[in-house]
Write an enzyme that holds these catalytic residues in place. Structure first.
Site, PDB file in Angstrom:
ATOM      1  N   ALA A  80       0.853  -1.190   0.000  1.00 25.63           N
ATOM      2  CA  ALA A  80       0.000   0.000   0.000  1.00 25.63           C
ATOM      3  C   ALA A  80       0.887   1.237   0.000  1.00 25.63           C
ATOM      4  O   ALA A  80       1.693   1.420   0.916  1.00 25.63           O
ATOM      5  CB  ALA A  80      -0.920  -0.004   1.216  1.00 25.63           C
ATOM      6  N   VAL A  81       0.763   2.040  -1.043  1.00 24.90           N
ATOM      7  CA  VAL A  81       1.505   3.297  -1.121  1.00 24.90           C
ATOM      8  C   VAL A  81       0.464   4.411  -1.126  1.00 24.90           C
ATOM      9  O   VAL A  81      -0.414   4.447  -1.999  1.00 24.90           O
ATOM     10  CB  VAL A  81       2.386   3.356  -2.389  1.00 24.90           C
ATOM     11  CG1 VAL A  81       3.309   4.569  -2.320  1.00 24.90           C
ATOM     12  CG2 VAL A  81       3.208   2.083  -2.550  1.00 24.90           C
ATOM     13  N   THR A  86       3.436  10.159   1.866  1.00 26.72           N
ATOM     14  CA  THR A  86       4.805  10.064   1.358  1.00 26.72           C
ATOM     15  C   THR A  86       5.141  11.130   0.332  1.00 26.72           C
ATOM     16  O   THR A  86       4.370  11.436  -0.562  1.00 26.72           O
ATOM     17  CB  THR A  86       5.124   8.675   0.760  1.00 26.72           C
ATOM     18  OG1 THR A  86       6.393   8.737   0.135  1.00 26.72           O
ATOM     19  CG2 THR A  86       4.109   8.195  -0.231  1.00 26.72           C
ATOM     20  N   HIS A  88       7.610  10.637  -1.662  1.00 27.90           N
ATOM     21  CA  HIS A  88       8.194   9.957  -2.824  1.00 27.90           C
ATOM     22  C   HIS A  88       7.189   9.007  -3.447  1.00 27.90           C
ATOM     23  O   HIS A  88       7.556   7.959  -3.956  1.00 27.90           O
ATOM     24  CB  HIS A  88       9.444   9.173  -2.391  1.00 27.90           C
ATOM     25  CG  HIS A  88      10.370   9.963  -1.536  1.00 27.90           C
ATOM     26  ND1 HIS A  88      11.078  11.050  -2.022  1.00 27.90           N
ATOM     27  CD2 HIS A  88      10.698   9.870  -0.235  1.00 27.90           C
ATOM     28  CE1 HIS A  88      11.807  11.571  -1.046  1.00 27.90           C
ATOM     29  NE2 HIS A  88      11.581  10.877   0.056  1.00 27.90           N
TER      30      HIS A  88
HETATM   31  N1  INI Z   1       6.683   1.710   1.319  1.00 31.75           N
HETATM   32  C1  INI Z   1       5.407   1.330   1.145  1.00 31.75           C
HETATM   33  O1  INI Z   1       5.139   0.130   0.975  1.00 31.75           O
HETATM   34  N2  INI Z   1       4.424   2.248   1.136  1.00 31.75           N
HETATM   35  C2  INI Z   1       4.651   3.582   1.306  1.00 31.75           C
HETATM   36  O2  INI Z   1       3.673   4.385   1.301  1.00 31.75           O
HETATM   37  C3  INI Z   1       5.996   4.000   1.518  1.00 31.75           C
HETATM   38  N3  INI Z   1       6.298   5.392   1.760  1.00 31.75           N
HETATM   39  O3  INI Z   1       5.418   6.129   2.211  1.00 31.75           O
HETATM   40  O4  INI Z   1       7.445   5.810   1.572  1.00 31.75           O
HETATM   41  C4  INI Z   1       7.017   3.035   1.509  1.00 31.75           C
HETATM   42  N4  INI Z   1       8.307   3.371   1.689  1.00 31.75           N
HETATM   43  C5  INI Z   1       9.327   2.420   2.073  1.00 31.75           C
HETATM   44  C6  INI Z   1       9.985   1.755   0.875  1.00 31.75           C
HETATM   45  O5  INI Z   1       9.087   0.860   0.228  1.00 31.75           O
HETATM   46  C7  INI Z   1      11.190   0.945   1.324  1.00 31.75           C
HETATM   47  O6  INI Z   1      10.797  -0.041   2.253  1.00 31.75           O
HETATM   48  C8  INI Z   1      12.268   1.801   1.967  1.00 31.75           C
HETATM   49  O7  INI Z   1      12.574   2.901   1.135  1.00 31.75           O
HETATM   50  C9  INI Z   1      13.551   0.980   2.189  1.00 31.75           C
HETATM   51  O8  INI Z   1      14.063   0.512   0.953  1.00 31.75           O
END
Ligand code: INI
Length: 157
Positions: A80-81, A86, A88
């Site tokens: 879920a993003v 976020t 990014h």
């Molecule tokens: N990862 C997610 O699965 N969802 C998100 O919304 C998210 N945000 O908000 O940044 C997110 N970030 C972490 C990323 O997937 C990695 O686990 C992290 O960057 C380490 O590599």
């Protein structure tokens, strides 16, 4: 005309599920929808391999490793993003989706993308078992249909 349509019988179809811990309140509901759908389609939970990873960016490699296992027929990637949470959003959502697609094409094993990309947590909840269904369940149906259809298309891989 040869027309191939995959059926939705999950019996004997071994699935890998890669699931992200980030936004776990949402992803655990997607996972539970996926497992429930698999059971309702005739699958046996003993045929599921579930691997948890930190976030959506880790899903492609975990999905690829699962897809490379000779005993696994298809993989579902759950995450879920959420844009509001976020900076990014485009990077995380885009790289995750691109990585999953690459892993699918590189391995020749179906990898179904069940990574929600929403503006708000409410929209994510709606797609994780409330008013807009459960995308984890939808992904399992897509995976089973694809395994069944591609088995008839043949061509190896
Ligand atoms: N990862 C997610 O699965 N969802 C998100 O919304 C998210 N945000 O908000 O940044 C997110 N970030 C972490 C990323 O997937 C990695 O686990 C992290 O960057 C380490 O590599």
């Amino acid at each position: 005309m040869l027309e191939i349509k995959g059926n939705l019988n999950a019996k004997g179809v071994r699935l890998g599920i890669a699931v992200s811990r980030f936004n776990e309140l949402i992803t655990k509901e997607l996972l539970s929808g996926a497992v429930d759908a698999y059971r309702r389609l005739g699958g046996d939970e003993a045929d599921l391999v579930v691997v948890w990873v930190p976030g959506a960016l880790e899903l492609p490699l975990a999905a690829k490793k699962l897809a490379e296992r000779p005993d696994i027929h298809a993989v579902v990637a759950i995450g879920a993003v959420i844009r509001g949470a976020t900076y990014h959003f485009e990077v995380v959502a885009g790289q995750s989706a691109a990585g999953l697609m690459k892993a699918q094409l590189d391995t020749g094993t179906p990898i179904v993308n069940a990574v929600l990309t929403t503006d708000t947590i409410e929209q994510a909840q709606e797609r994780a078992g409330t008013k807009a269904g459960n995308k984890g369940a939808d992904a399992v149906m897509a995976a089973i249909e694809l395994v069944r259809a591609l088995a008839e298309v043949g061509g190896g891989g």
